[in-house]
Write a protein that holds these residues in place. Structure first.
Motif, PDB file in Angstrom:
ATOM      1  N   SER A 247      -0.337  -8.637   9.598  1.00 24.66           N
ATOM      2  CA  SER A 247      -1.715  -8.612   9.445  1.00 24.66           C
ATOM      3  C   SER A 247      -2.230  -6.972  10.328  1.00 24.66           C
TER       4      SER A 247
ATOM      5  N   ASP B  56     -15.628  -4.018  11.348  1.00 23.45           N
ATOM      6  CA  ASP B  56     -15.425  -5.567  10.908  1.00 23.45           C
ATOM      7  C   ASP B  56     -16.114  -5.987   9.762  1.00 23.45           C
TER       8      ASP B  56
ATOM      9  N   HIS C 128     -15.191  -7.087   6.749  1.00 24.84           N
ATOM     10  CA  HIS C 128     -14.559  -8.264   5.859  1.00 24.84           C
ATOM     11  C   HIS C 128     -14.547  -7.784   4.271  1.00 24.84           C
TER      12      HIS C 128
ATOM     13  N   GLY D  53     -10.600  -6.720   8.199  1.00 26.75           N
ATOM     14  CA  GLY D  53     -11.653  -6.653   9.133  1.00 26.75           C
ATOM     15  C   GLY D  53     -10.994  -5.996  10.443  1.00 26.75           C
TER      16      GLY D  53
ATOM     17  N   ARG E  17      -9.262  -7.155  12.822  1.00 25.43           N
ATOM     18  CA  ARG E  17      -7.960  -7.734  13.321  1.00 25.43           C
ATOM     19  C   ARG E  17      -6.985  -7.095  12.171  1.00 25.43           C
TER      20      ARG E  17
ATOM     21  N   LEU F 209      -7.263 -10.064   7.294  1.00 23.33           N
ATOM     22  CA  LEU F 209      -7.614 -11.434   7.958  1.00 23.33           C
ATOM     23  C   LEU F 209      -6.987 -12.502   6.733  1.00 23.33           C
ATOM     24  N   ARG F 210      -6.761 -12.258   5.546  1.00 23.55           N
ATOM     25  CA  ARG F 210      -6.330 -13.472   4.661  1.00 23.55           C
ATOM     26  C   ARG F 210      -6.047 -12.702   3.217  1.00 23.55           C
TER      27      ARG F 210
END
Length: 302
Positions: free
Chosen positions: A137, A237, A239, A266, A268, A271-272
């Motif tokens: 990630s 961030d 998303h 985002g 981090r 994220l997915r």
């Protein structure tokens, strides 16, 4: 927010300029194997700060001087030539370069998101993930984001619709085996059709980067904007969804591979994953792409 750019060629310099103009960080660090090049870019950018709305602290140095960044942008590469016909021609030399640099960069920036711009981006993203020891990630390849942007622009010109109102992803390899997800492409809320004209536009996308490259010897503006789109999304961030290169254990039946898939990004990093429903042709394209990428990575990385 601190951003470090590793490699101050035309792409690295244009990304640096875009970051400063967009005010995406408080501290921008420019690093290059030839430190005078990085220093020259840093001073040049500093001279323009009076015209910027956001005050950015700009420094320069060697690659070992890039420390404690939140985002590290990897544009370093061996020199290209105007007669280059495939990104794979950079593969062996850039793999050797990354094997030297990534352990140093990851050690000095243990909490950073690593954004890989250098080519061949799929293999180098896989290598960077392996050598850094970071979660997948945190290691992002720019991948087919630029190809998808070109695709949206060409479709928008044909359909007379603003590119922001189009959702049309190209996924897979950043190279000849990429493929469009026509079945999920929409113009605002209307689904587009897979027709010969749209397929012809995609075929032009496949050659677009090299057309620019052969016309002027390099590409820099579009890739810089694409890179800053990812950077801004991380910084704020947001998303946002975009097709980016990542190493994954499994995606739509493909295991242990590294190429561009739709993801949510985002602060981090990734994220997915998103899992679009593919039609029969797209499933075949995915299978072919996955096998080719696996072969490329195995050839370059062993």
């Amino acid at each position: 927010m601190k951003i470090a750019i590793i490699g101050m060629g035309r792409v690295g310099a244009t990304i640096a300029y875009s970051i400063v103009m967009k005010g995406l960080c408080d501290h921008l660090m420019l690093a290059n194997r030839t430190t005078s090049t990085a220093e020259g870019d840093a001073v040049d950018l500093q001279h323009g700060l009076a015209f910027c709305q956001h005050a950015t602290h700009i420094t320069s140095g060697s690659i070992a001087d890039a420390r404690n960044a939140d985002i590290v942008v990897l544009t370093t590469s061996v020199p290209t030539t105007k007669v280059m016909t495939s990104r794979m021609q950079l593969g062996i030399a850039n793999v050797a370069l990354f094997k030297k640099l990534i352990p140093v960069i990851s050690r000095n920036n243990p909490h950073a998101i690593l954004l890989v711009i250098s080519n061949p981006v799929d293999a180098l993203t896989r290598l960077t993930t392996e050598l850094s020891g970071f979660p997948s990630s945190q290691v992002i390849g720019i991948g087919t984001l630029i190809d998808s942007a070109r695709f949206r622009v060409m479709l928008s010109q044909m359909e007379k619709i603003h590119p922001d109102d189009l959702r049309a992803y190209i996924v897979g390899e950043h190279g000849p085996h990429q493929f469009p997800i026509f079945s999920q492409a929409v113009f605002s809320s209307a689904t587009t059709n897979h027709n010969p004209l749209h397929r012809e536009i995609f075929d032009h996308v496949n050659e677009a980067g090299f057309q620019v490259y052969h016309d002027k010897g390099y590409t820099n503006f579009a890739i810089a904007n694409a890179s800053c789109e990812v950077i801004r999304t991380i910084v704020h961030d947001e998303h946002r969804t975009m097709p980016l290169c990542t190493y994954f254990d499994e995606w739509l039946g493909v295991s242990d591979n590294c190429f561009s898939i739709p993801v949510v990004v985002g602060r981090r990093g990734i994220l997915r994953y998103l899992y679009p429903t593919l039609n029969k042709r797209e499933q075949q394209d995915l299978s072919i792409n996955a096998a080719k990428i696996k072969e490329t990575i195995s050839t370059l990385l062993g």
